[in-house]
Design a protein around this motif. Sequence first.
Motif, mmCIF file in Angstrom:
data_model
loop_
_atom_site.group_PDB
_atom_site.id
_atom_site.type_symbol
_atom_site.label_atom_id
_atom_site.label_comp_id
_atom_site.label_asym_id
_atom_site.label_seq_id
_atom_site.Cartn_x
_atom_site.Cartn_y
_atom_site.Cartn_z
ATOM 1 N N UNK A 1 -2.863 6.839 4.806
ATOM 2 C CA UNK A 1 -1.716 5.934 5.084
ATOM 3 C C UNK A 1 -0.436 6.578 4.025
ATOM 4 N N UNK A 2 -1.108 6.507 2.621
ATOM 5 C CA UNK A 2 -0.360 6.773 1.712
ATOM 6 C C UNK A 2 0.243 8.219 1.834
ATOM 7 N N UNK A 3 -0.548 9.306 1.982
ATOM 8 C CA UNK A 3 -0.065 10.626 2.186
ATOM 9 C C UNK A 3 0.919 10.678 3.273
ATOM 10 N N UNK B 1 2.826 8.562 4.574
ATOM 11 C CA UNK B 1 4.170 7.814 3.979
ATOM 12 C C UNK B 1 4.933 8.477 3.306
ATOM 13 N N UNK B 2 4.321 9.257 2.082
ATOM 14 C CA UNK B 2 4.957 10.277 1.452
ATOM 15 C C UNK B 2 5.483 11.225 2.237
ATOM 16 N N UNK B 3 4.674 11.895 2.992
ATOM 17 C CA UNK B 3 5.563 13.104 3.950
ATOM 18 C C UNK B 3 6.627 12.611 4.703
ATOM 19 N N UNK B 4 6.487 11.457 5.452
ATOM 20 C CA UNK B 4 7.771 10.949 6.190
ATOM 21 C C UNK B 4 8.853 10.631 5.351
ATOM 22 N N UNK B 5 8.700 9.822 4.047
ATOM 23 C CA UNK B 5 9.830 9.848 3.259
ATOM 24 C C UNK B 5 10.499 11.030 2.778
ATOM 25 N N UNK C 1 0.774 -1.319 0.069
ATOM 26 C CA UNK C 1 -0.110 -0.048 0.056
ATOM 27 C C UNK C 1 1.028 1.229 -0.091
ATOM 28 N N UNK C 2 1.842 1.257 0.817
ATOM 29 C CA UNK C 2 2.531 2.573 0.973
ATOM 30 C C UNK C 2 3.897 2.474 0.497
#
Length: 316
Positions: free
Chosen positions: A210-212, A214-218, A157-158
């Motif tokens: 969860x996807x948003x 994940x992108x912010x964390x990355x 998913x992420x």
Amino acid sequence: MPHWAALAETGIDMNKLDAAFKAFVESAPVLCLAADRDFITIYVNPFYEHVHNVTLEQAVGKHIKDIIGEEGFQDNLEYYNQALEGNIVVRDGSFNKLDGSIHHYKATYAPIYDGKQVVGITGVVLDTTSEVEMVKTNKQLEKTKSELKTLVALDPLTNLYNRRYFSGISKTTFNTSKRNKSELSFVILDIDHFKQVNDTYGHDVGDQVLIKLSKLLSTSLRKSDVLCRYGGEEFLIMLPDTNVERACLISDKIRQRINELSIKPTEKQKFNFTVSFGVSSINCEQDNSVESVICRADKALYKAKEGGRNRVEFIV
């Protein structure tokens, strides 16, 4: 002096040598071709017949290009001409056969002499198609293996590392840090009231969160940091060469960025969400496993939840 003429001067029985040479050419697993100065074929051996799907009777009298195709002929013309000038030429090449398949080869082209005059050329061609295809297949297998290895390590998913991969790399990093007595911190973060998001907006919107996130964390971490989806709405970050104070500062900056992140289920709907953080760092003298450090970070996370959520707590 051409090599064959030099052999004649040694006293060797040339008839026997001719017979031996003929037997070799007829049985060798290489393509043998002879053509005159106008590139009209005067001989092909059985292996040549097999590769090009042509009989000796069909080949003799034909222009070389009528057997290997115009593209193949033009690709070799420079080397044919060099052979007609009296040179021996070796090259690697490939061409599209008349049936559309690709033929790879290593060729040696040499002049045919009548006395001192060059009257044609010979071509001895080693078919390397299977070898080239094997190399390509091996490369593709390695690529596929690498892609499968990556897929096994990722959360679908992420697209972050999954818990299994993180477990392996974190143990390795922990052992290195303990051996070198270097700093190493772990951050566990959990989305506040995530069940309420799913219940209110549905699981598809929950997946968007969860996807948003994940992108912010990355985009908030260094290349050396390792981020994984630890399970459900929980994420785990490993921060090499980072003490607990620095890890808390990084976590709080991320927390603030998350507070500014908006989710829009529809054009008329919009909501924000918050995240709680738990932080801990390695104690090189006391910690015997990476699990002990992660366990403390997990306890710090519960402390953040009990303290009102949307906050960073740590336990050393």
